[in-house]
Motif scaffolding. Structure first.
Motif, PDB file in Angstrom:
ATOM      1  N   MET A   1      33.976  10.180   0.586  1.00  0.00           N
ATOM      2  CA  MET A   1      34.907   9.075   0.405  1.00  0.00           C
ATOM      3  C   MET A   1      35.361   9.029  -1.051  1.00  0.00           C
ATOM      4  SD  MET A   1      36.398   6.532   1.900  1.00  0.00           S
ATOM      5  CE  MET A   1      36.867   4.839   1.907  1.00  0.00           C
ATOM      6  N   ALA A   2      36.640   8.754  -1.239  1.00  0.00           N
ATOM      7  CA  ALA A   2      37.182   8.687  -2.602  1.00  0.00           C
ATOM      8  C   ALA A   2      36.594   7.500  -3.351  1.00  0.00           C
ATOM      9  CB  ALA A   2      38.698   8.570  -2.544  1.00  0.00           C
ATOM     10  N   THR A   3      36.668   7.599  -4.664  1.00  0.00           N
ATOM     11  CA  THR A   3      36.248   6.511  -5.539  1.00  0.00           C
ATOM     12  C   THR A   3      36.976   5.227  -5.140  1.00  0.00           C
ATOM     13  OG1 THR A   3      35.985   8.147  -7.293  1.00  0.00           O
ATOM     14  CG2 THR A   3      36.081   5.849  -7.968  1.00  0.00           C
ATOM     15  N   ALA A   4      36.276   4.094  -5.180  1.00  0.00           N
ATOM     16  CA  ALA A   4      36.864   2.811  -4.778  1.00  0.00           C
ATOM     17  C   ALA A   4      38.135   2.529  -5.564  1.00  0.00           C
ATOM     18  CB  ALA A   4      35.852   1.696  -4.992  1.00  0.00           C
ATOM     19  N   LEU A   5      39.116   1.976  -4.877  1.00  0.00           N
ATOM     20  CA  LEU A   5      40.395   1.702  -5.524  1.00  0.00           C
ATOM     21  C   LEU A   5      40.804   0.258  -5.321  1.00  0.00           C
ATOM     22  CD1 LEU A   5      42.717   1.590  -3.112  1.00  0.00           C
ATOM     23  CD2 LEU A   5      42.481   4.044  -3.236  1.00  0.00           C
ATOM     24  N   ALA A   6      41.691  -0.203  -6.182  1.00  0.00           N
ATOM     25  CA  ALA A   6      42.304  -1.522  -6.032  1.00  0.00           C
ATOM     26  C   ALA A   6      43.620  -1.330  -5.293  1.00  0.00           C
ATOM     27  CB  ALA A   6      42.540  -2.149  -7.404  1.00  0.00           C
ATOM     28  N   ILE A   7      43.852  -2.132  -4.261  1.00  0.00           N
ATOM     29  CA  ILE A   7      45.066  -1.984  -3.460  1.00  0.00           C
ATOM     30  C   ILE A   7      46.246  -2.640  -4.170  1.00  0.00           C
ATOM     31  CG2 ILE A   7      46.197  -2.629  -1.301  1.00  0.00           C
ATOM     32  CD1 ILE A   7      43.483  -2.280   0.073  1.00  0.00           C
ATOM     33  N   HIS A   8      47.313  -1.861  -4.330  1.00  0.00           N
ATOM     34  CA  HIS A   8      48.578  -2.352  -4.874  1.00  0.00           C
ATOM     35  C   HIS A   8      49.644  -2.062  -3.822  1.00  0.00           C
ATOM     36  CE1 HIS A   8      47.219  -3.017  -9.080  1.00  0.00           C
ATOM     37  NE2 HIS A   8      46.311  -2.132  -8.712  1.00  0.00           N
ATOM     38  N   HIS A   9      50.422  -3.068  -3.484  1.00  0.00           N
ATOM     39  CA  HIS A   9      51.441  -2.872  -2.445  1.00  0.00           C
ATOM     40  C   HIS A   9      52.724  -3.579  -2.847  1.00  0.00           C
ATOM     41  CE1 HIS A   9      50.727  -6.997  -1.096  1.00  0.00           C
ATOM     42  NE2 HIS A   9      49.429  -6.735  -1.140  1.00  0.00           N
ATOM     43  N   VAL A 126      41.781  22.363   2.124  1.00  0.00           N
ATOM     44  CA  VAL A 126      41.905  21.855   0.752  1.00  0.00           C
ATOM     45  C   VAL A 126      41.457  20.396   0.689  1.00  0.00           C
ATOM     46  CG1 VAL A 126      43.622  21.120  -0.964  1.00  0.00           C
ATOM     47  CG2 VAL A 126      43.640  23.464  -0.102  1.00  0.00           C
ATOM     48  N   LEU A 127      41.891  19.604   1.653  1.00  0.00           N
ATOM     49  CA  LEU A 127      41.518  18.186   1.664  1.00  0.00           C
ATOM     50  C   LEU A 127      40.023  18.006   1.877  1.00  0.00           C
ATOM     51  CD1 LEU A 127      44.501  16.671   3.661  1.00  0.00           C
ATOM     52  CD2 LEU A 127      44.161  16.702   1.188  1.00  0.00           C
ATOM     53  N   ALA A 128      39.461  18.780   2.803  1.00  0.00           N
ATOM     54  CA  ALA A 128      38.018  18.671   3.069  1.00  0.00           C
ATOM     55  C   ALA A 128      37.222  19.008   1.819  1.00  0.00           C
ATOM     56  CB  ALA A 128      37.634  19.582   4.229  1.00  0.00           C
ATOM     57  N   ALA A 129      37.598  20.082   1.139  1.00  0.00           N
ATOM     58  CA  ALA A 129      36.883  20.483  -0.080  1.00  0.00           C
ATOM     59  C   ALA A 129      37.023  19.419  -1.170  1.00  0.00           C
ATOM     60  CB  ALA A 129      37.404  21.831  -0.575  1.00  0.00           C
ATOM     61  N   HIS A 130      38.214  18.871  -1.302  1.00  0.00           N
ATOM     62  CA  HIS A 130      38.447  17.847  -2.327  1.00  0.00           C
ATOM     63  C   HIS A 130      37.542  16.634  -2.104  1.00  0.00           C
ATOM     64  CE1 HIS A 130      40.774  15.482  -5.257  1.00  0.00           C
ATOM     65  NE2 HIS A 130      40.670  14.484  -4.400  1.00  0.00           N
ATOM     66  N   TYR A 153      39.433  12.075   3.753  1.00  0.00           N
ATOM     67  CA  TYR A 153      39.636  12.959   4.902  1.00  0.00           C
ATOM     68  C   TYR A 153      38.258  13.429   5.330  1.00  0.00           C
ATOM     69  CZ  TYR A 153      40.728  16.886   7.844  1.00  0.00           C
ATOM     70  OH  TYR A 153      40.778  17.739   8.914  1.00  0.00           O
ATOM     71  N   THR A 154      37.878  13.077   6.557  1.00  0.00           N
ATOM     72  CA  THR A 154      36.526  13.387   7.048  1.00  0.00           C
ATOM     73  C   THR A 154      36.604  14.243   8.301  1.00  0.00           C
ATOM     74  OG1 THR A 154      36.542  11.247   8.181  1.00  0.00           O
ATOM     75  CG2 THR A 154      35.403  11.351   6.064  1.00  0.00           C
ATOM     76  N   PRO A 155      36.538  15.572   8.152  1.00  0.00           N
ATOM     77  CA  PRO A 155      36.594  16.461   9.317  1.00  0.00           C
ATOM     78  C   PRO A 155      35.501  16.088  10.316  1.00  0.00           C
ATOM     79  CG  PRO A 155      36.644  17.721   7.284  1.00  0.00           C
ATOM     80  CD  PRO A 155      36.339  16.301   6.906  1.00  0.00           C
ATOM     81  N   GLY A 156      35.834  16.204  11.580  1.00  0.00           N
ATOM     82  CA  GLY A 156      34.864  15.890  12.625  1.00  0.00           C
ATOM     83  C   GLY A 156      35.049  14.511  13.212  1.00  0.00           C
ATOM     84  N   ASP A 157      35.658  13.597  12.472  1.00  0.00           N
ATOM     85  CA  ASP A 157      35.953  12.267  13.008  1.00  0.00           C
ATOM     86  C   ASP A 157      37.163  12.345  13.927  1.00  0.00           C
ATOM     87  OD1 ASP A 157      33.925  11.319  11.462  1.00  0.00           O
ATOM     88  OD2 ASP A 157      35.153   9.959  10.255  1.00  0.00           O
ATOM     89  N   ASP A 158      37.241  11.439  14.897  1.00  0.00           N
ATOM     90  CA  ASP A 158      38.419  11.376  15.769  1.00  0.00           C
ATOM     91  C   ASP A 158      39.676  11.028  14.982  1.00  0.00           C
ATOM     92  OD1 ASP A 158      36.908  11.983  17.961  1.00  0.00           O
ATOM     93  OD2 ASP A 158      36.711   9.906  18.646  1.00  0.00           O
ATOM     94  N   ARG A 159      39.513  10.178  13.983  1.00  0.00           N
ATOM     95  CA  ARG A 159      40.634   9.755  13.142  1.00  0.00           C
ATOM     96  C   ARG A 159      40.223   9.981  11.689  1.00  0.00           C
ATOM     97  NH1 ARG A 159      43.994   7.138  16.513  1.00  0.00           N
ATOM     98  NH2 ARG A 159      45.076   5.733  15.133  1.00  0.00           N
ATOM     99  N   PRO A 160      40.288  11.232  11.241  1.00  0.00           N
ATOM    100  CA  PRO A 160      39.719  11.577   9.933  1.00  0.00           C
ATOM    101  C   PRO A 160      40.569  11.215   8.724  1.00  0.00           C
ATOM    102  CG  PRO A 160      40.685  13.519  10.922  1.00  0.00           C
ATOM    103  CD  PRO A 160      40.806  12.415  11.946  1.00  0.00           C
ATOM    104  N   VAL A 161      41.814  10.815   8.952  1.00  0.00           N
ATOM    105  CA  VAL A 161      42.737  10.537   7.861  1.00  0.00           C
ATOM    106  C   VAL A 161      42.703   9.035   7.556  1.00  0.00           C
ATOM    107  CG1 VAL A 161      45.153  10.610   7.129  1.00  0.00           C
ATOM    108  CG2 VAL A 161      44.207  12.469   8.519  1.00  0.00           C
ATOM    109  N   HIS A 162      42.215   8.682   6.374  1.00  0.00           N
ATOM    110  CA  HIS A 162      42.125   7.282   5.961  1.00  0.00           C
ATOM    111  C   HIS A 162      43.219   7.030   4.930  1.00  0.00           C
ATOM    112  CE1 HIS A 162      39.576   3.914   3.894  1.00  0.00           C
ATOM    113  NE2 HIS A 162      40.668   3.460   4.453  1.00  0.00           N
TER     114      HIS A 162
END
Length: 199
Positions: A1-9, A126-130, A153-162
């Motif tokens: 999982m990526a480093t925690a972020l602050a949401i800006h929208h 590339v995403l999995a390695a990152h 991006y978590t390979p193996g999950d049904d919905r791996p793209v967060h």
């Protein structure tokens, strides 16, 4: 999982009329929020850095004239954050038709760095390695129309793209998960992340 972020929208902070043009700015704010010790820039500061403040201040069109792309974000990361950008271009079609959506840069920018992916398996690898690396930073991903934060991006999950979507107007609706097809079915993704901020 990526480093925690602050949401800006869209619609938050010092400039609230960024609907339709501010998604890469918002993604850059989110990416910077993951860099230790780095202040998150305001929209005004970003417009000034990219030389677009006068254009914004004049009013009128708020569309593509103010758009940024991930290579712009990479320039900011280098210049203002002391970070080493990680850039990739996903361009799977042999005729490179997807590159027609690129407005501020061309595939040559990525070719010079040998950072062009032409196969969906390359992209996912590339995403999995990152994201397997310790404390990875998220990616800004941009298909030439809309930009998002790829937080994981978590390979193996049904919905791996967060994803974190800056186009929303409430932080509670910003995060969502997708199948890998969300990434691999696109004819274009410009991607930008960072290795680390300088000490």
């Amino acid at each position: 999982m990526a480093t925690a972020l602050a949401i800006h929208h869209y619609g938050t902070g010092d400039i609230r009329d960024d609907h339709g043009w501010g998604c890469v700015y918002r993604c850059l704010q989110m990416l910077v929020s993951t860099l230790e010790g780095q202040p998150v820039p305001t929209m005004t500061q970003l417009l000034r850095f990219f030389g677009l403040w006068e254009r914004y201040a004049r009013g009128g069109s708020r569309g593509p004239d103010l758009w940024l792309e991930p290579p712009d974000a990479a320039r900011y990361l280098r210049a203002r954050c002391g970070a080493t950008p990680v850039e990739w271009l996903y361009l799977p079609d042999a005729d490179e038709s997807g590159s027609a959506a690129m407005r501020r840069c061309t595939p040559r920018h990525y070719r010079r760095q040998r950072r062009v992916l032409t196969d969906s398996r390359q992209l996912l690898a590339v995403l999995a390695a990152h994201f397997e690396a310790p404390r990875p930073h998220p990616f800004i991903i941009d298909n030439g129309i809309s930009a998002y934060i790829l937080a994981d991006y978590t390979p193996g999950d049904d919905r791996p793209v967060h994803l974190v979507d800056p186009h929303v107007t409430a932080a509670a609706r910003a995060t969502r998960r997708h199948t890998s097809d969300f990434l691999t079915d696109s004819p274009l993704w410009m991607l930008c992340s960072a290795w680390a901020s300088a000490a």
